[in-house]
Design a protein around this motif. Structure first.
Motif, PDB file in Angstrom:
ATOM      1  N   UNK A 127       0.848  -1.206   0.000  1.00 19.60           N
ATOM      2  CA  UNK A 127       0.000   0.000   0.000  1.00 19.60           C
ATOM      3  C   UNK A 127       0.879   1.250   0.000  1.00 19.60           C
ATOM      4  N   UNK A 128       1.861   1.284   0.876  1.00 22.14           N
ATOM      5  CA  UNK A 128       2.733   2.456   0.975  1.00 22.14           C
ATOM      6  C   UNK A 128       3.513   2.681  -0.324  1.00 22.14           C
ATOM      7  N   UNK A 182      -2.670   2.968   8.357  1.00 23.20           N
ATOM      8  CA  UNK A 182      -1.531   2.094   8.656  1.00 23.20           C
ATOM      9  C   UNK A 182      -0.688   2.674   9.786  1.00 23.20           C
ATOM     10  N   UNK A 183      -0.649   3.991   9.894  1.00 21.75           N
ATOM     11  CA  UNK A 183       0.138   4.680  10.919  1.00 21.75           C
ATOM     12  C   UNK A 183      -0.580   4.695  12.272  1.00 21.75           C
ATOM     13  N   UNK A 184      -1.846   4.293  12.255  1.00 17.25           N
ATOM     14  CA  UNK A 184      -2.652   4.276  13.470  1.00 17.25           C
ATOM     15  C   UNK A 184      -2.850   2.862  14.013  1.00 17.25           C
ATOM     16  N   UNK A 203      -7.450  -1.155   5.711  1.00 14.60           N
ATOM     17  CA  UNK A 203      -6.975   0.076   5.058  1.00 14.60           C
ATOM     18  C   UNK A 203      -7.081  -0.090   3.545  1.00 14.60           C
ATOM     19  N   UNK A 204      -6.655  -1.238   3.041  1.00  9.01           N
ATOM     20  CA  UNK A 204      -6.734  -1.517   1.611  1.00  9.01           C
ATOM     21  C   UNK A 204      -8.189  -1.534   1.148  1.00  9.01           C
ATOM     22  N   UNK A 205      -9.053  -2.153   1.924  1.00  7.17           N
ATOM     23  CA  UNK A 205     -10.480  -2.181   1.596  1.00  7.17           C
ATOM     24  C   UNK A 205     -11.060  -0.783   1.516  1.00  7.17           C
TER      25      UNK A 205
END
Length: 180
Positions: free
Chosen positions: A82-83, A116-118, A125-127
């Protein structure tokens, strides 16, 4: 800086059960830099950092996080994918935070990979990135696209932690005493 606000929005991070927390602060002049510096002096001893991600004229977006947990979370293969899709340098979690700050300050769109950072599950997140308005099974701290039972348990744990930390703060404990 209000200890109440840090506890209200960051208790699970302070307790070590959540990677990071995000909240907005109303700011005035250079108080922000001074306040964050003072907080980081004792938070860093407990493995926590607090930084501004974006500063506007009257408000700042504040990120309270545990670098060790973030490092672990961002090593997940889907998180890396993702990143990379959004141009992050995945060489280190510190570099990813720098890239997040850059994205927040250079775009009008909010970077949804911030989950992702949380500490949100990469699959959720991807969804959300791929289908923000459909396909989710539940909503709490984030939109849940998979593993609903686990997410609900976490939501409940975060809520109880926040309530308990708020109670302890109101009963006279200091922020420094609350940090695990």
């Amino acid at each position: 800086m209000s200890e109440d606000k840090i506890v209200r929005y960051g208790a699970p991070t302070l307790a070590g059960i959540k990677t990071g927390s995000l909240f907005t602060l109303r700011i005035s002049s250079d108080d922000l830099r001074h306040d964050l510096s003072a907080l980081n002096k004792f938070l860093s001893k407990k493995g926590i950092r607090i930084i501004p991600l974006k500063v506007c004229e009257k408000y700042a977006l504040i990120y309270l996080y545990r670098p060790d947990m973030l490092d672990r979370d961002l090593k997940d293969p889907l998180a890396k994918k993702i990143l990379q899709r959004f141009g992050y340098s995945i060489s280190s979690s510190d570099r990813c935070v720098v890239d997040l700050v850059r994205r927040l300050n250079s775009s009008l769109a909010f970077p949804h990979e911030i989950g992702l950072f949380l500490g949100y599950p990469p699959s959720d997140v991807d969804g959300f990135i791929n289908n923000p308005n459909e396909g989710f099974c539940d909503v709490g701290y984030w939109k849940v696209y998979s593993n609903v039972d686990n997410a609900r348990k976490l939501f409940n744990r975060y809520k109880k932690c926040t309530e308990e930390y708020g109670r302890m703060l109101r009963s006279g404990r200091t922020l420094e005493q609350l940090v695990v």
